[in-house]
Design a protein around this motif. Sequence first.
Motif, PDB file in Angstrom:
ATOM      1  N   ILE A 276       0.850  -1.192   0.000  1.00 15.49           N
ATOM      2  CA  ILE A 276       0.000   0.000   0.000  1.00 15.49           C
ATOM      3  C   ILE A 276       0.885   1.242   0.000  1.00 15.49           C
ATOM      4  O   ILE A 276       1.814   1.339   0.807  1.00 15.49           O
ATOM      5  N   LEU A 277       0.609   2.162  -0.909  1.00 15.62           N
ATOM      6  CA  LEU A 277       1.338   3.430  -0.928  1.00 15.62           C
ATOM      7  C   LEU A 277       0.534   4.431  -0.102  1.00 15.62           C
ATOM      8  O   LEU A 277      -0.547   4.857  -0.513  1.00 15.62           O
ATOM      9  N   ALA A 278       1.051   4.774   1.072  1.00 15.71           N
ATOM     10  CA  ALA A 278       0.342   5.710   1.949  1.00 15.71           C
ATOM     11  C   ALA A 278       1.001   7.078   1.855  1.00 15.71           C
ATOM     12  O   ALA A 278       2.218   7.206   1.985  1.00 15.71           O
ATOM     13  N   LEU A 279       0.191   8.102   1.609  1.00 15.16           N
ATOM     14  CA  LEU A 279       0.692   9.468   1.527  1.00 15.16           C
ATOM     15  C   LEU A 279       0.021  10.323   2.595  1.00 15.16           C
ATOM     16  O   LEU A 279      -1.181  10.207   2.809  1.00 15.16           O
ATOM     17  N   ASN A 280       0.796  11.169   3.235  1.00 18.02           N
ATOM     18  CA  ASN A 280       0.311  12.039   4.303  1.00 18.02           C
ATOM     19  C   ASN A 280       0.214  13.449   3.734  1.00 18.02           C
ATOM     20  O   ASN A 280       1.236  14.096   3.488  1.00 18.02           O
ATOM     21  N   LEU A 281      -1.003  13.908   3.454  1.00 27.99           N
ATOM     22  CA  LEU A 281      -1.212  15.224   2.855  1.00 27.99           C
ATOM     23  C   LEU A 281      -1.336  16.283   3.944  1.00 27.99           C
ATOM     24  O   LEU A 281      -2.223  16.207   4.799  1.00 27.99           O
ATOM     25  N   VAL A 282      -0.439  17.250   3.913  1.00 29.54           N
ATOM     26  CA  VAL A 282      -0.416  18.290   4.936  1.00 29.54           C
ATOM     27  C   VAL A 282      -0.453  19.663   4.278  1.00 29.54           C
ATOM     28  O   VAL A 282      -0.003  19.833   3.145  1.00 29.54           O
ATOM     29  N   SER A 283      -0.985  20.634   5.006  1.00 32.03           N
ATOM     30  CA  SER A 283      -1.028  22.009   4.508  1.00 32.03           C
ATOM     31  C   SER A 283      -1.626  22.903   5.588  1.00 32.03           C
ATOM     32  O   SER A 283      -2.128  22.402   6.596  1.00 32.03           O
TER      33      SER A 283
ATOM     34  N   MET B  58       5.885  16.434  13.297  1.00 33.99           N
ATOM     35  CA  MET B  58       6.483  15.679  14.401  1.00 33.99           C
ATOM     36  C   MET B  58       5.857  14.307  14.601  1.00 33.99           C
ATOM     37  O   MET B  58       6.363  13.525  15.406  1.00 33.99           O
ATOM     38  N   PHE B  59       4.751  14.047  13.919  1.00 29.27           N
ATOM     39  CA  PHE B  59       4.025  12.803  14.174  1.00 29.27           C
ATOM     40  C   PHE B  59       3.983  11.934  12.929  1.00 29.27           C
ATOM     41  O   PHE B  59       3.124  12.076  12.065  1.00 29.27           O
ATOM     42  N   ASP B  60       4.931  11.029  12.863  1.00 24.28           N
ATOM     43  CA  ASP B  60       5.029  10.051  11.783  1.00 24.28           C
ATOM     44  C   ASP B  60       3.788   9.168  11.826  1.00 24.28           C
ATOM     45  O   ASP B  60       3.360   8.728  12.908  1.00 24.28           O
ATOM     46  N   LEU B  61       3.177   8.941  10.662  1.00 25.08           N
ATOM     47  CA  LEU B  61       2.000   8.082  10.600  1.00 25.08           C
ATOM     48  C   LEU B  61       2.357   6.713  10.013  1.00 25.08           C
ATOM     49  O   LEU B  61       1.524   5.828   9.965  1.00 25.08           O
ATOM     50  N   GLY B  62       3.627   6.591   9.535  1.00 25.26           N
ATOM     51  CA  GLY B  62       4.019   5.370   8.842  1.00 25.26           C
ATOM     52  C   GLY B  62       3.901   5.510   7.339  1.00 25.26           C
ATOM     53  O   GLY B  62       3.998   4.538   6.596  1.00 25.26           O
ATOM     54  N   GLU B  63       3.714   6.751   6.881  1.00 24.58           N
ATOM     55  CA  GLU B  63       3.515   6.989   5.455  1.00 24.58           C
ATOM     56  C   GLU B  63       4.793   6.806   4.640  1.00 24.58           C
ATOM     57  O   GLU B  63       5.891   6.822   5.180  1.00 24.58           O
ATOM     58  N   ALA B  64       4.622   6.616   3.312  1.00 23.24           N
ATOM     59  CA  ALA B  64       5.774   6.546   2.411  1.00 23.24           C
ATOM     60  C   ALA B  64       6.337   7.940   2.179  1.00 23.24           C
ATOM     61  O   ALA B  64       7.540   8.116   1.996  1.00 23.24           O
ATOM     62  N   ALA B  65       5.460   8.931   2.142  1.00 26.33           N
ATOM     63  CA  ALA B  65       5.912  10.304   1.911  1.00 26.33           C
ATOM     64  C   ALA B  65       4.884  11.302   2.422  1.00 26.33           C
ATOM     65  O   ALA B  65       3.683  11.016   2.426  1.00 26.33           O
ATOM     66  N   LYS B  66       5.393  12.477   2.834  1.00 23.24           N
ATOM     67  CA  LYS B  66       4.512  13.602   3.146  1.00 23.24           C
ATOM     68  C   LYS B  66       4.407  14.462   1.894  1.00 23.24           C
ATOM     69  O   LYS B  66       5.420  14.769   1.260  1.00 23.24           O
ATOM     70  N   VAL B  67       3.175  14.858   1.583  1.00 22.55           N
ATOM     71  CA  VAL B  67       2.937  15.765   0.463  1.00 22.55           C
ATOM     72  C   VAL B  67       2.474  17.078   1.076  1.00 22.55           C
ATOM     73  O   VAL B  67       1.412  17.129   1.698  1.00 22.55           O
TER      74      VAL B  67
END
Lengths: 110, 249
Positions: free
Chosen positions: B58-65, B155-164
Motif C-alpha cells: 500500500i502506498l500511503a501518503l500524508n497530505l499536509v497544509s 512531528m508525528f510520523d504516521l508510517g507513510e511513504a511520503a509527506k505531500v
Amino acid sequence: MSIAISIVELACQQAGTAGAGRITRVEVEVGALAGVLADSLRFCYEAASRDTMAADSELVIIELPGDGECASCHGRRDMTEALALCPDCGGIMRPRGGRELRLRAIEVDD
Amino acid sequence: MGSGVAKTGQDHAGDHAADHAGDQAGEGGRRLAVEQEVLAKNIAQAEHNREHFARHRILALNLVSSPGAGKTTLLERTILELNGRLPLAVIEGDQQTLLDAQRIERTGVPVVQVNTGAGCHLDAEMIHRALHRLELSAGSRLLIENVGNLVCPAMFDLGEAAKVVIISPTEGEDKPLKYPAMFTAASICVINKIDLLPYLDFDLALCRQYLQQVNPDLQIFTLSAKSGEGLADWLEWLATAQPPGAAAV
C-alpha cells in the motif's frame, strides 16, 4: 499538548512499574531543534498532569544545543534555529543534532 | 507547585540532577532513570503501520497544509481522474465534522473520518484504528488528509511513504522559510490554485527558489485542482509510484 500528555503518560507508566505512589519531578531533555517551545510545554504540562500521578510535579526542561551541517561547505556549526545560514559561506544549514525529546528521569514518592 | 526550566551545562539544576542519578532524590523520594523518547509510542506505532503498508503493498501518503490550501479539493479531483484505474482509499482528519469524508464518500472511494477533537494532528494510533475500518487491496493508494496545520504534523510520523505538503499562492512565497521543519520532512510539494496567479502578486519563481533552499530534494508539482491545469503530472506520479515492498523491476 500531545507532547505534554505523552510525557505524563510515560512518566506515570514508569512510576507505576516501579510501584511508586506519586511523581514529584519530571526531567525532560528538549533539543533546540526539536520544534518544542519550553514555555508552551510548561503551560501544557500543568494541564496534562492534573488528576494524574504527576499532578503538582515539577517539570524540569533540560535544553540541549542544536548543531547542523552546511549544505554547501559541509562545515558543522551550532544551530539554534530551524532555519539558519552558514556563517562562513551563507549556505543553508541542515539540522544534525538537537532534535531530542526524551524523558531523562522522574523522581517519585512511594 | 510550578514547573521550572533548567539549561544544561552551566546551570546548577542540570548538574545537580546528573550528580544524583540513581541516588535518593531527597526527603524519602526515589530518582528513576528513564532515558526514553517522549514520542516512543507514536514512533513504534508508525513503524508498525509502515510494516503493514509494505506487507500489503500500500502506498500511503500524508497530505499536509495550512487550512484551506485545497487538500480535499485536490483529493476529489484526483479521485475523479483516477477512480477505476487504480485502487484508492482515503483517511480524513479534522478536529470536527464529517464534512470532508462526506465529500469523498460522494466519489465512491472508501473513506474513514477521524475526528481529533481538540487535537491538531493525526497520529499513528489513529491511523492504525482507521485501517481496521478499511479494506485495502494490494497496490492501493491510501491518501491521508491530515488536519490543516503546518506545524505539529511534522512531528508525528504516521508510517507513510511520503509527506505531500500543499501550498497555494494566497499564502505567500515565503511559506517554506517560515515552516522549514515541515518542508524538510516532506518529499513532495504541490503548489495548488495556480488558476489564481493572474489575480495575485505571488512570485512563483521566488517560491520555487525558497523551496529549493529549504529542501533541494523536494519534488514540486504546480497545478490547479479546480481548472485541471498541471494535474496530469501529479496524476502520473501517483499512478506510477511504487508502493514500498514492491519488487524492484
